[in-house]
Design an enzyme around this catalytic site. Structure first.
Site, PDB file in Angstrom:
ATOM      1  N   HIS A 121      11.387 101.511  -5.731  1.00 44.02           N
ATOM      2  CA  HIS A 121      12.626 102.257  -5.905  1.00 44.02           C
ATOM      3  C   HIS A 121      13.242 102.061  -7.289  1.00 44.02           C
ATOM      4  O   HIS A 121      13.196 100.982  -7.869  1.00 44.02           O
ATOM      5  CB  HIS A 121      13.638 101.849  -4.837  1.00 44.02           C
ATOM      6  CG  HIS A 121      13.971 100.380  -4.853  1.00 44.02           C
ATOM      7  ND1 HIS A 121      14.981  99.847  -5.621  1.00 44.02           N
ATOM      8  CD2 HIS A 121      13.402  99.328  -4.204  1.00 44.02           C
ATOM      9  CE1 HIS A 121      15.042  98.539  -5.438  1.00 44.02           C
ATOM     10  NE2 HIS A 121      14.091  98.189  -4.584  1.00 44.02           N
ATOM     11  N   ASP A 122      13.771 103.146  -7.805  1.00 43.18           N
ATOM     12  CA  ASP A 122      14.555 103.155  -9.045  1.00 43.18           C
ATOM     13  C   ASP A 122      13.755 102.855 -10.301  1.00 43.18           C
ATOM     14  O   ASP A 122      14.335 102.598 -11.366  1.00 43.18           O
ATOM     15  CB  ASP A 122      15.745 102.184  -8.944  1.00 43.18           C
ATOM     16  CG  ASP A 122      16.636 102.500  -7.757  1.00 43.18           C
ATOM     17  OD1 ASP A 122      17.242 103.589  -7.749  1.00 43.18           O
ATOM     18  OD2 ASP A 122      16.718 101.671  -6.820  1.00 43.18           O
ATOM     19  N   GLY A 139      11.234  96.944  -7.908  1.00 50.14           N
ATOM     20  CA  GLY A 139      12.310  97.888  -8.151  1.00 50.14           C
ATOM     21  C   GLY A 139      12.907  97.792  -9.537  1.00 50.14           C
ATOM     22  O   GLY A 139      12.869  96.744 -10.186  1.00 50.14           O
TER      23      GLY A 139
END
Length: 266
Positions: A121-122, A139
């Site tokens: 994520h991200d 992440g």
């Protein structure tokens, strides 16, 4: 019309350009958007608010856009944006963003993600990035243009990898890697410059020699890194690759800079 195999499942609302090809047993969620020329070979699953750019090819058993592997994720409407002309091989997994990281995971253009690569994520990945087999990103990782990650490498959350950097296979990267740097090791250390990569990308002899001189100065044993960065900016300023490294080191970051093993490098 898109070419959709009869065994594929498309949720109502999925948006497919006219020449998209969807192979056998693929599953596409309601908020997915596939641009012109995208091809899903077979058994590909895409969900969430996922946008995939033109001519990207996705191979069997890739899983894109499902909810992040982050216990803080609470179902927020985050997204995954993948650019054009990418190749995403078998068993690749890519997660969307979270509220704690800007809500978007982004991959640029002309990237190659080999078998089993994972983008958490991200993460923000630039253009022409290569992730070899089973390379993994935690992440919030930033990967700049033309970086190459070797097989079975793992990058700690919030780490930045500079452009044209090379990560050796089976390396664990816990610190930021300067542009043009090469790192390797169980806990990766800087081992030199990616000169071969620079030659392939057409950098001049003068730029490469200037970078070598600046690198030797930046990672010498005299004074602090901060002092050496300031002096390097005066001595070698105007050499584009050196300017990139200095700007990278001076930028805000959650992680320290990866340095050579030694008195100052740890």
């Amino acid at each position: 019309m898109p070419q959709i195999h009869p065994t594929a499942i498309l949720a109502p609302g999925a948006r497919l350009a006219e020449d998209v090809v969807v192979g056998p047993y693929c599953i596409i969620g309601a908020e997915v958007s596939l641009a012109a020329g995208v091809r899903l070979f077979a058994h590909v699953v895409i969900d969430g608010r996922t946008t995939i750019g033109e001519r990207t090819r996705i191979f069997p058993f890739a899983s894109l856009g499902h909810e992040p592997q982050d216990l803080k994720y609470q179902g927020e409407p985050s997204s995954l944006v993948i650019g054009c002309d990418n190749t995403i091989r078998e068993y690749v997994t890519i997660n969307p963003g979270t509220a704690g990281g800007g809500m978007v995971t982004r991959i640029g253009d002309h990237c190659l993600l080999m078998v089993g690569a994972h983008v958490a994520h991200d993460c923000q990945i630039g253009n022409h990035v290569i992730m070899a087999n089973n390379a993994t990103l935690a992440g919030h990782v930033v990967i700049e243009d033309y970086a190459l990650l070797g097989g079975l490498s793992a990058v700690h959350q919030f780490v930045r990898i500079g452009r044209h950097a090379m990560i050796g296979g089976m390396s664990g990267v816990e610190r930021d890697v300067i542009p043009f740097g090469t790192v390797m090791g169980d806990r990766a250390r800087l081992t030199g410059l990616n000169i071969i990569g620079m030659q392939r990308r057409g950098f001049s002899r003068e730029d490469m020699q200037g970078l070598r001189n600046a690198y030797q100065f930046l990672f010498s044993t005299d004074g602090t890194l901060s002092d050496r960065v300031s002096e390097a900016a005066e001595r070698f300023g105007g050499i584009a690759p050196v300017d990139d490294i200095i700007a990278f080191i001076r930028a805000d970051s959650n992680r320290a800079i990866c340095q050579p093993k030694g008195p100052n490098g740890g």
